[in-house]
Design a protein around this motif. Structure first.
Motif, short mmCIF file in Angstrom:
data_model
loop_
_atom_site.label_atom_id
_atom_site.label_comp_id
_atom_site.label_asym_id
_atom_site.label_seq_id
_atom_site.Cartn_x
_atom_site.Cartn_y
_atom_site.Cartn_z
N UNK A 47 0.83 -1.21 0.00
CA UNK A 47 0.00 0.00 0.00
C UNK A 47 0.87 1.26 0.00
N UNK A 48 1.96 1.23 0.76
CA UNK A 48 2.85 2.40 0.79
C UNK A 48 3.46 2.65 -0.59
N UNK A 49 3.81 1.57 -1.28
CA UNK A 49 4.37 1.72 -2.64
C UNK A 49 3.33 2.33 -3.58
N UNK A 50 2.10 1.86 -3.48
CA UNK A 50 1.02 2.43 -4.30
C UNK A 50 0.89 3.93 -4.00
N UNK B 47 1.33 7.19 -6.57
CA UNK B 47 0.27 8.21 -6.67
C UNK B 47 0.80 9.59 -6.29
N UNK B 48 1.66 9.65 -5.29
CA UNK B 48 2.21 10.94 -4.86
C UNK B 48 3.17 11.50 -5.91
N UNK C 145 -9.62 14.44 -6.47
CA UNK C 145 -9.69 12.99 -6.62
C UNK C 145 -8.43 12.34 -6.04
N UNK C 146 -7.30 12.96 -6.32
CA UNK C 146 -6.05 12.40 -5.80
C UNK C 146 -6.03 12.41 -4.28
N UNK D 248 11.17 10.13 -5.20
CA UNK D 248 10.00 9.37 -4.78
C UNK D 248 10.04 7.96 -5.33
N UNK D 249 8.87 7.33 -5.41
CA UNK D 249 8.81 5.97 -5.94
C UNK D 249 9.15 4.94 -4.89
N UNK D 250 9.71 3.83 -5.35
CA UNK D 250 9.99 2.70 -4.46
C UNK D 250 11.35 2.11 -4.81
#
Lengths: 492, 492
Positions: free
Chosen positions: A17-20, A24-25, A39-40, A235-237
């Motif tokens: 969930x954190x990666x998702x 999104x961020x 929406x975001x 950002x990202x993972x």
């Protein structure tokens, strides 16, 4: 063992969930059309809610109670320690307090933008007061649970296990040393004429140069990207590290150094060990900042790096009278007393941080009232940096941190800088010809040093333990002072 | 009422997860570095799992039982109808069957790519057999629950409430009409010499032209984007419609018409009413395809549109001997017997679809065995289109649909085309000077027609009901045939 494995599975799910949320961020800052912001916000708050629900599931507490430590490996023990810590962090606050805090910082941040534009501290005062009131409540609650001081309870969120009693003497020493040193450096540098680098630097060429450096430093473009955003970030993972920059066409150095800085963050991410959460996540913000500053300050703003990159700069942008090694180095290491932290040079930067650190402690202890912040801010800038803010917009309203409720974050910047210098000194001790590698544009050994010693250690140890394990010493402010002396008083 | 409202809240939550999935899927095609594909699979499967868990929560079934229809508005009734339908769709299949299906299509799609490259139908045969076996099981289960035929149960997933008994006569008529008509059109067109448009068309200018058209058609760039991907598509969400294209530098028409096609999809998305789910979602794929084909075929491939866009084409790319209205129109409406559906022109396209439709029905009924598909495919192509596939790669292996388990999808393409023609004829009846609008580049009235009549109706009615409500007639294949005759036999 099977209780522990259930916890592992739950935290694996939370990590997904954190990666998702991270994608999104990133998208929000880089891609999202502005009209979709509401929406975001819904998307991100649903992800946050899911994570909240997972951690607050009573089952998690039950599993924690059942885990038998004797059957766990060292890594699993460390993972279990981090799981317990995160669960305690998350469950320590009453839901009402958490919701009130999110609401308060959302309101305050939103109003801060306009208030800063209008240089109107009074307009933001009620919002900031509410935020600080709630921050104090959070500090009280967490301080009791973790058995640490109020302010340490706030630091903990950004730099776990870090204590202000260890920070105080470091910042005290810098506060004594830097003001005189800055005068001395400015005096020395005033004798050196800089050749202006003003020119037209096409964005495409700047991007190529940035990506070329990223690649040379070992950034894996199969596991990451470089893009553009208003505020550069990483950002990202782990397997999808996304850094951003912004380009100005009248100069290239800000973007290039920014890309190198973010590459330091990104390499930490790409090199973290996989598959185990949360212990294989990055350690707190001071170590993260040490990695970006290692690449930016210790590697890239050296004569050796600049001497290597110079021909590529000429290749990308054509020749220019300012494109000499000495002029690039002198330009990139010029020291100025200035008002804005994010634009500050390496030497004055710690004073910007120390001013905030000291004010934060006064605010949290209740010695400084919210309405008195501007006065205290301005006095400290004049006293320590010898420069008085012309406005609150360029004073205590310049950073978003406080308005977003991030008290306890600022010290990480300077602790990161000191850590980076200490790591680089250690690396040079181990590999005496390291600067020659850099001069040749060969960053394999130095990046491997970071990978093996810092990145792969993830969150197994605390920052202090890690620094001591790697370098053999505690965080050493004298080493940092000597580093600054060597770099800034040796300039010709 | 409060039971219904709880259902609404659950489906609002599901919709938010779907939106998150849509952004992640877009990112996967447009932004994601390839090495991160395994992580993205984890992200998307977690989202799918969450949606699955929400819909399969026993509470949903209980709430459905409790809802009192008499207290609901018409819209709420329609929403409740769609909620029940989706819950039935989702809960009708045993979990094991669902998991086996996902596994089978993942394996089959993956192997299909390589098998197609190697033109090796034998290699894909076991995977496709497994997929088809499971598709049949799904059809049996759903056919019983919805009380419809096996094949209709498959259509239902893509085009709810559509029945093959309504499609059969339409396709039968086209199958009679088109072969002779195609011969006639090709004969007529053979007398018209095309001037080659070969030239260098820079990507930046192509993109500007595409965005210019999108803007003119009413696409809101504050609520959407245009990007590049290998396979053009329309993704995102209502308030963040993201379309993609790909550019070739030796011609501009494919990308421009592709952008116009996807803009039709995107405008449907941007104009859907908000706040209520699932009834305010888009109706099935035949209406979605009607919207893209309305913009591409009914608006953009007309002489009026081309006459309006011509000066802008010249402005972007400079002049060219082929840039005459007649040559652009003749080029864009050239008919050819060809093997590949996605490259087919408007006139031959329905035959590509009908071949697949008829084979699908035979496969599902058990009359056609998987190993006999290539032979049947090739015979039908020769019989209907007068052209025999040179390979299975260019034959029955060309589309991903069957290998991804999407049986029942193909008819939507041609039903969409017929719907688009019928809607345009209706719009012209209501606004006789509509073509003059298009000639002036004024698309406000025609796009408002779609918005008010189609987009804002969302999923309140079935596709057949909607077409009848708007145009006063059932889906009318004769009208479509006349449209083709007018467009393709009047060419000079």
């Amino acid at each position: 063992m099977r209780y522990y494995q259930q916890l592992e599975a739950i935290f694996k799910r939370i990590a997904t969930f954190e990666e998702i949320g991270a994608i999104l961020s990133w998208d929000k800052e880089v891609m999202m059309p502005l009209g979709s912001i509401h929406k975001r916000a819904e998307h991100l708050s649903l992800i946050a809610e899911e994570i909240h629900n997972q951690i607050n599931d009573p089952k998690v507490q039950e599993l924690i109670k059942e885990v038998d430590l004797t059957n766990l490996s060292e890594i699993q023990k460390a993972n279990f320690r981090e799981i317990k810590r995160l669960v305690q962090m998350e469950t320590s606050l009453p839901k009402d307090l958490k919701l009130a805090f999110v609401k308060a910082i959302t309101n305050c941040e939103m109003n801060w933008r306009e208030a800063r534009q209008n240089n109107d501290y009074k307009a933001i005062l009620p919002y900031l007061s509410e935020v600080i009131k709630l921050v104090k409540e959070i500090a009280v609650t967490r301080s009791e649970i973790f058995g640490i001081s109020l302010y340490d309870a706030l630091i903990h969120e950004f730099d776990p296990y870090r204590k202000s009693e260890a920070i105080d003497p470091i910042f005290k020493r810098l506060k004594e040393f830097l003001p005189g040193f800055i005068t001395q450096v400015i005096e020395t540098q005033s004798k050196i004429k800089l050749i202006s680098l003003d020119e037209n630097y096409p964005v495409a060429a700047q991007k190529e140069l940035g990506m070329f450096c990223m690649d040379k430093l070992g950034f894996d473009f199969n596991l990451g990207r470089l893009d553009i955003s208003t505020h550069p970030f990483c950002g990202g993972l782990k397997d999808d590290a996304r850094i951003t920059t912004r380009y100005q066409t009248n100069e290239f150095a800000t973007s290039l150094m920014g890309v190198l800085h973010e590459t330091g963050h990104a390499m930490y991410g790409q090199n973290l060990p996989k598959t185990l959460q949360p212990v294989y996540d990055a350690l707190g913000m001071s170590i993260h900042e040490s990695q970006s500053l290692f690449v930016e300050m210790q590697i890239s703003r050296t004569k050796e790096f600049l001497s290597w990159i110079l021909p590529f700069i000429k290749e990308k942008f054509g020749d220019h009278p300012g494109f000499t090694l000495d002029n690039l180095f002198n330009t990139s290491s010029r020291v100025n007393r200035s008002l804005i932290r994010v634009d500050a040079d390496e030497v004055t930067y710690p004073l910007h941080v120390i001013i905030r650190y000291e004010l934060e402690k006064e605010i949290i202890s209740g010695n400084l009232q919210v309405e008195d912040i501007p006065l205290a801010w301005n006095e400290n800038y004049e006293k320590l940096l010898g420069i008085k803010p012309d406005s609150n917009a360029n004073g205590c309203m310049q950073d978003c941190h406080w308005f977003g409720g991030a008290f306890g974050y600022f010290p990480c910047y300077s602790l990161g800088a000191i850590t980076a210098a200490q790591l680089f000194a250690d690396a040079k001790k181990r590999m005496p010809d390291l600067l020659n590698d850099i001069k040749q544009g060969d960053f394999r050994r130095i990046m491997d040093y970071l990978k093996i010693n810092i990145h792969q250690a993830a969150s197994i140890y605390s920052a202090d333990e890690l620094i001591k394990r790697v370098t053999g010493s505690n965080l050493d402010v004298e080493l940092y002072i000597n580093y600054l002396k060597d770099k800034y008083l040796e300039q010709k």
